[in-house]
Scaffold this motif. Structure first.
Motif, PDB file in Angstrom:
ATOM      1  N   VAL A 193       0.835  -1.199   0.000  1.00  0.00           N
ATOM      2  CA  VAL A 193       0.000   0.000   0.000  1.00  0.00           C
ATOM      3  C   VAL A 193       0.874   1.255   0.000  1.00  0.00           C
ATOM      4  N   ALA A 194       1.971   1.222   0.746  1.00  0.00           N
ATOM      5  CA  ALA A 194       2.874   2.373   0.767  1.00  0.00           C
ATOM      6  C   ALA A 194       3.443   2.649  -0.623  1.00  0.00           C
ATOM      7  N   VAL A 195       3.711   1.588  -1.376  1.00  0.00           N
ATOM      8  CA  VAL A 195       4.179   1.752  -2.752  1.00  0.00           C
ATOM      9  C   VAL A 195       3.106   2.444  -3.580  1.00  0.00           C
ATOM     10  N   ALA A 196       1.867   1.963  -3.477  1.00  0.00           N
ATOM     11  CA  ALA A 196       0.767   2.561  -4.238  1.00  0.00           C
ATOM     12  C   ALA A 196       0.540   4.011  -3.834  1.00  0.00           C
ATOM     13  N   GLU A 197       0.659   4.303  -2.547  1.00  0.00           N
ATOM     14  CA  GLU A 197       0.437   5.672  -2.072  1.00  0.00           C
ATOM     15  C   GLU A 197       1.464   6.639  -2.636  1.00  0.00           C
ATOM     16  N   ARG A 198       2.681   6.168  -2.911  1.00  0.00           N
ATOM     17  CA  ARG A 198       3.679   7.033  -3.529  1.00  0.00           C
ATOM     18  C   ARG A 198       3.275   7.426  -4.949  1.00  0.00           C
ATOM     19  N   LEU A 199       2.390   6.637  -5.546  1.00  0.00           N
ATOM     20  CA  LEU A 199       1.942   6.918  -6.913  1.00  0.00           C
ATOM     21  C   LEU A 199       0.630   7.688  -6.946  1.00  0.00           C
ATOM     22  N   SER A 274      -8.090   5.535 -11.425  1.00  0.00           N
ATOM     23  CA  SER A 274      -9.500   5.664 -11.789  1.00  0.00           C
ATOM     24  C   SER A 274      -9.674   6.356 -13.134  1.00  0.00           C
ATOM     25  N   GLY A 275     -10.355   5.684 -14.058  1.00  0.00           N
ATOM     26  CA  GLY A 275     -10.707   6.317 -15.313  1.00  0.00           C
ATOM     27  C   GLY A 275     -11.740   7.419 -15.113  1.00  0.00           C
ATOM     28  N   HIS A 276     -12.526   7.338 -14.039  1.00  0.00           N
ATOM     29  CA  HIS A 276     -13.506   8.377 -13.734  1.00  0.00           C
ATOM     30  C   HIS A 276     -12.804   9.697 -13.414  1.00  0.00           C
ATOM     31  N   TRP A 277     -11.752   9.613 -12.584  1.00  0.00           N
ATOM     32  CA  TRP A 277     -10.998  10.817 -12.203  1.00  0.00           C
ATOM     33  C   TRP A 277      -9.809  11.070 -13.117  1.00  0.00           C
ATOM     34  N   MET A 278      -9.484  10.086 -13.983  1.00  0.00           N
ATOM     35  CA  MET A 278      -8.303  10.146 -14.856  1.00  0.00           C
ATOM     36  C   MET A 278      -7.036  10.375 -14.038  1.00  0.00           C
ATOM     37  N   SER A 279      -7.000   9.753 -12.868  1.00  0.00           N
ATOM     38  CA  SER A 279      -5.874   9.917 -11.960  1.00  0.00           C
ATOM     39  C   SER A 279      -5.874   8.777 -10.957  1.00  0.00           C
ATOM     40  N   THR A 280      -4.746   8.580 -10.314  1.00  0.00           N
ATOM     41  CA  THR A 280      -4.664   7.680  -9.168  1.00  0.00           C
ATOM     42  C   THR A 280      -5.089   8.479  -7.947  1.00  0.00           C
ATOM     43  N   VAL A 281      -6.104   7.997  -7.248  1.00  0.00           N
ATOM     44  CA  VAL A 281      -6.700   8.766  -6.157  1.00  0.00           C
ATOM     45  C   VAL A 281      -6.952   7.872  -4.948  1.00  0.00           C
ATOM     46  N   ILE A 282      -7.016   8.516  -3.793  1.00  0.00           N
ATOM     47  CA  ILE A 282      -7.475   7.876  -2.569  1.00  0.00           C
ATOM     48  C   ILE A 282      -8.830   8.483  -2.246  1.00  0.00           C
TER      49      ILE A 282
END
Length: 303
Positions: A193-199, A274-282
């Motif tokens: 998860v920490a890896v994903a959060e960096r992105l 997310s394709g909805h936000w066109m971004s990686t989001v939390i």
């Protein structure tokens, strides 16, 4: 078609020099129709197949793979040559098993997940044994061992490089990378998860794994990959990994929706490309469910 991959052993003694993938004379025990295969992870076409599939898939030609490494710019993997759709990516230093070379295109599969497709010939080169992996969101290659020097390239997280340590830098054939942005290629991250959060904030890109952007299953694959867990490429393949969750959700759990996957950062929120936000989001799990509906599977994969 020209092919750089080695022809299957015991091929015809006088092959056409323009095509080294010649008919294989070995007697394979294929007693019926070709087996139904997932062509995303089985390199089998009507005209050519990986020789390891010879007992399961009939083709007039078989080839043995030759490994090449992805260059600094990374490489898109396409569904077909010329007009194909981007279906995945190779990160710098990742390896591709080449079964055929035809003009500007190579056909084969990525060695880390077996994903089959086409890449441009000029994106791959000689295979080198990596010593380090990029663990920061991105790493800069400087032309000199100084953070004030000209930048030669930018490497995304998960890129694999080789070199020798010199003071605070790794000296590679292409320049110098600060050691703070690298980890040992044999090391693993304690928390995917920490890896994903960096992105977080990386643009959404269909088929992306970090070259310019990333998609939902690419994010999960890269995050768990740095944590030492090899996952398949697509969400419908990842849904079979780990174990079903029948308890409260926790950090690191995967929630699957039709054609989508999210990674829990806490019991009530998740990160996803997310394709909805066109971004990686939390965002809150409640908001994701309101938009996508209830998850179709909840899985826990132990790092």
């Amino acid at each position: 078609m020209a092919a750089t991959a080695k022809a299957a052993k015991n091929a015809a003694s006088a092959p056409n020099p323009a095509n080294r993938c010649t008919p294989d004379r070995r007697k394979f025990a294929l007693t019926g129709p070709s087996t139904a295969l997932d062509h995303r992870t089985h390199a089998a076409r009507r005209d050519l197949a990986d020789v390891t599939l010879a007992g399961r898939w009939f083709a007039p030609h078989y080839a043995e793979a030759e490994t090449r490494s992805c260059g600094l710019a990374g490489a898109d993997i396409y569904s077909s040559d010329v007009r194909g759709t981007r279906i995945s990516q190779l990160l710098p230093g990742e390896r591709f098993a080449v079964l055929e070379e035809s003009g500007d295109w190579l056909w084969g599969y990525s060695e880390h997940d077996g994903y089959v497709g086409y890449v441009r010939t000029d994106t791959l080169g000689e295979t080198a044994k990596p010593t380090h992996i990029v663990v920061a969101r991105s790493a800069l290659i400087f032309r000199e061992p100084s953070n004030r020097a000209e930048v030669a390239a930018v490497l995304p997280t998960g890129s694999r490089i080789s070199g020798a340590v010199e003071d605070q830098f790794l000296h590679t054939n292409d320049g110098y990378v600060a050691l703070q942005q690298l980890g040992s290629v044999d090391g693993t991250e304690p928390d995917p998860v920490a890896v994903a959060e960096r992105l977080n904030g990386m643009p959404y890109l269909w088929g992306g794994r970090g070259i310019g952007g990333i998609d939902c299953s690419g994010l999960v694959q890269v995050a768990f990959g740095l944590a030492g867990v090899a996952l398949p490429r697509d969400s419908d393949q990842q849904i079979a990994e780990g174990s079903e969750i029948d308890a409260l959700l926790q950090r690191g759990d995967l929630l699957f929706y039709p054609d989508h996957v999210t990674l829990m950062t806490a019991p009530d929120q998740a990160i996803h490309a997310s394709g909805h936000w066109m971004s990686t989001v939390i965002e809150p799990l409640e908001a994701i469910v309101a938009r996508l509906g209830a998850p179709i599977a909840r899985r826990r994969v132990a790092p």
